[in-house]
Design a protein around this motif. Structure first.
Motif, short mmCIF file in Angstrom:
data_model
loop_
_atom_site.label_atom_id
_atom_site.label_comp_id
_atom_site.label_asym_id
_atom_site.label_seq_id
_atom_site.Cartn_x
_atom_site.Cartn_y
_atom_site.Cartn_z
N TYR A 225 0.84 -1.20 0.00
CA TYR A 225 0.00 0.00 0.00
C TYR A 225 0.88 1.25 0.00
O TYR A 225 0.66 2.19 -0.78
CB TYR A 225 -0.91 0.00 1.22
N GLY A 226 1.88 1.24 0.86
CA GLY A 226 2.77 2.40 0.95
C GLY A 226 3.46 2.70 -0.37
O GLY A 226 3.71 3.86 -0.71
N ARG A 227 3.77 1.65 -1.13
CA ARG A 227 4.40 1.83 -2.43
C ARG A 227 3.50 2.64 -3.37
O ARG A 227 3.96 3.53 -4.07
CB ARG A 227 4.73 0.45 -3.03
N GLN A 228 2.21 2.31 -3.36
CA GLN A 228 1.28 3.04 -4.22
C GLN A 228 1.14 4.50 -3.78
O GLN A 228 1.07 5.41 -4.62
CB GLN A 228 -0.08 2.35 -4.23
N VAL A 229 1.08 4.71 -2.48
CA VAL A 229 0.98 6.08 -1.98
C VAL A 229 2.24 6.86 -2.32
O VAL A 229 2.17 8.03 -2.76
CB VAL A 229 0.72 6.08 -0.47
N LEU A 230 3.40 6.25 -2.13
CA LEU A 230 4.65 6.93 -2.42
C LEU A 230 4.71 7.33 -3.90
O LEU A 230 5.13 8.45 -4.23
CB LEU A 230 5.83 6.04 -2.05
N ARG A 231 4.31 6.43 -4.76
CA ARG A 231 4.30 6.76 -6.19
C ARG A 231 3.40 7.96 -6.47
O ARG A 231 3.74 8.86 -7.26
CB ARG A 231 3.83 5.56 -7.00
N ALA A 232 2.22 8.00 -5.81
CA ALA A 232 1.29 9.10 -6.03
C ALA A 232 1.87 10.42 -5.53
O ALA A 232 1.72 11.47 -6.18
CB ALA A 232 -0.03 8.81 -5.33
N VAL A 233 2.55 10.39 -4.39
CA VAL A 233 3.17 11.61 -3.86
C VAL A 233 4.32 12.06 -4.76
O VAL A 233 4.47 13.26 -5.05
CB VAL A 233 3.66 11.38 -2.42
N LEU A 234 5.11 11.12 -5.23
CA LEU A 234 6.21 11.45 -6.13
C LEU A 234 5.68 12.01 -7.45
O LEU A 234 6.28 12.93 -8.03
CB LEU A 234 7.09 10.22 -6.37
N ASP A 235 4.57 11.48 -7.94
CA ASP A 235 3.96 12.02 -9.15
C ASP A 235 3.53 13.47 -8.93
O ASP A 235 3.69 14.33 -9.81
CB ASP A 235 2.76 11.18 -9.57
N HIS A 236 2.96 13.73 -7.75
CA HIS A 236 2.55 15.11 -7.43
C HIS A 236 3.78 16.02 -7.39
O HIS A 236 3.73 17.14 -7.93
CB HIS A 236 1.84 15.13 -6.08
N ALA A 237 4.85 15.56 -6.78
CA ALA A 237 6.09 16.35 -6.72
C ALA A 237 6.63 16.61 -8.12
O ALA A 237 7.11 17.72 -8.42
CB ALA A 237 7.12 15.64 -5.86
N ALA A 238 6.57 15.60 -8.99
CA ALA A 238 7.08 15.77 -10.36
C ALA A 238 6.28 16.82 -11.12
O ALA A 238 6.84 17.61 -11.89
CB ALA A 238 7.04 14.43 -11.09
N ARG A 239 4.95 16.84 -10.90
CA ARG A 239 4.14 17.86 -11.55
C ARG A 239 4.50 19.26 -11.06
O ARG A 239 4.54 20.22 -11.85
CB ARG A 239 2.65 17.57 -11.31
N LEU A 240 4.79 19.39 -9.77
CA LEU A 240 5.22 20.69 -9.24
C LEU A 240 6.57 21.10 -9.83
O LEU A 240 6.78 22.28 -10.15
CB LEU A 240 5.31 20.64 -7.71
N ASP A 241 7.48 20.12 -9.97
CA ASP A 241 8.77 20.41 -10.59
C ASP A 241 8.57 20.97 -12.01
O ASP A 241 9.23 21.93 -12.42
CB ASP A 241 9.63 19.14 -10.67
N MET A 242 7.67 20.34 -12.76
CA MET A 242 7.42 20.78 -14.13
C MET A 242 6.83 22.19 -14.16
O MET A 242 7.21 23.01 -15.01
CB MET A 242 6.48 19.80 -14.83
N LYS A 243 5.92 22.47 -13.24
CA LYS A 243 5.35 23.82 -13.20
C LYS A 243 6.42 24.86 -12.88
O LYS A 243 6.44 25.94 -13.47
CB LYS A 243 4.25 23.87 -12.12
N LYS A 244 7.29 24.50 -11.93
CA LYS A 244 8.35 25.45 -11.56
C LYS A 244 9.31 25.68 -12.71
O LYS A 244 9.75 26.81 -12.98
CB LYS A 244 9.09 24.96 -10.32
N SER A 245 9.68 24.59 -13.38
CA SER A 245 10.62 24.75 -14.52
C SER A 245 9.96 25.52 -15.64
O SER A 245 10.61 26.32 -16.33
CB SER A 245 11.09 23.38 -15.00
N GLY A 246 8.64 25.32 -15.85
CA GLY A 246 7.93 26.07 -16.88
C GLY A 246 7.86 27.54 -16.56
O GLY A 246 8.03 28.40 -17.44
N ALA A 247 7.61 27.84 -15.26
CA ALA A 247 7.56 29.25 -14.85
C ALA A 247 8.91 29.92 -14.98
O ALA A 247 9.04 31.07 -15.37
CB ALA A 247 7.07 29.34 -13.42
N ALA A 248 9.97 29.14 -14.64
CA ALA A 248 11.34 29.69 -14.75
C ALA A 248 11.71 29.93 -16.19
O ALA A 248 12.45 30.85 -16.53
CB ALA A 248 12.32 28.75 -14.07
N GLY A 249 11.19 29.04 -17.10
CA GLY A 249 11.52 29.18 -18.51
C GLY A 249 10.78 30.33 -19.15
O GLY A 249 11.18 30.85 -20.17
#
Length: 249
Positions: A225-249
């Motif tokens: 179960y924790g593996r699925q939750v961790l993946r979901a949290v990491l996916d959320h973090a990756a989306r934030l990374d993309m937004k930040k890189s897009g804003a910086a660009g």
């Protein structure tokens, strides 16, 4: 990539075990875990905000307490991190502590032995249970930190505190709690990582396939179960990374 700091109640244990078993899931992202302790402490005042609003400090006597400031943790390991918090969306507290075997939402009353509660009363009980944890999430967000709340798992049908309740009562209180707390978090602009849909049975309980590795623990989930939750949290973090890189660009 921004670091990820996972903080909160004992449901983090499943996520931490998943990461320890499969550290490659993080794909190079720095992870920090800080478990507070028993989630029941969150039903009463458990944090303070400094006079300047620059620090939020947990103060629960049974917790491993934590100081957060506008950089994140009061230390280099958490600065600039996404804070993923498991605490406000934990329905086990209210399901365990209120006598839902005798007090039920009025719509679900089936006998005179049950005392019907109005919608307003049920809502007040939910706010009483969740209010301090929601206020803590708001205080952390007010520091200007990136924050997401991890939805706690739905209860297991085999849990002793569930077995003494009618399933429809248990599930309705769980549903109302998640709706109410989710709305309060959304109003504050705080995102939620929901429980992975594949871990929920059609009836609305957490799938027994995700029971804790220790058969005597009927409350917490396992590393799968924790593996699925961790993946979901990491996916959320990756989306934030993309937004930040897009804003910086």
């Amino acid at each position: 990539m921004m670091p990820l700091a996972l903080i909160g109640d004992s449901h983090l244990g499943a996520v931490k075990r998943a990461f320890e078993l499969s550290p490659e899931l993080a794909a190079g992202r720095q992870l920090t875990f800080h478990a507070f302790g028993p989630g029941g402490e969150a039903t009463r005042p458990f944090f303070t905000v400094s006079p300047t609003g620059a620090q939020v400090v947990t103060t629960a006597p049974r917790w491993r307490n934590l100081t957060l400031d506008r950089q994140g943790f009061a230390g280099p390991e958490g600065q600039g991190a996404l804070i993923a918090m498991s605490l406000p969306l934990n329905t086990a507290r209210i399901l365990r502590t209120v006598s839902w075997d005798r007090h039920v939402p009025w719509e679900l009353q089936v006998s005179e032995a049950e005392l019907p509660l109005s919608r307003q009363t049920v809502q007040a009980l939910i706010e009483q249970d969740s209010g301090h944890a929601v206020a803590y999430a708001r205080a952390v967000a007010a520091l200007g930190l990136s924050l997401v709340v991890i939805e706690g798992p739905r209860c297991f049908a085999h849990a002793p505190y569930v077995q003494r309740l009618r399933p429809e009562v248990c599930l309705e209180i769980d549903r109302r709690y998640r709706v109410a707390v989710g709305a309060a978090l959304a109003e504050a602009g705080i995102a939620v990582v929901p429980q992975p849909a594949g871990t929920i049975t059609p009836q609305g309980f957490t799938d027994p396939a995700y029971r804790h590795e220790n058969a005597s623990d009927a409350h917490h989930a396992n590393a799968a179960y924790g593996r699925q939750v961790l993946r979901a949290v990491l996916d959320h973090a990756a989306r934030l990374d993309m937004k930040k890189s897009g804003a910086a660009g």
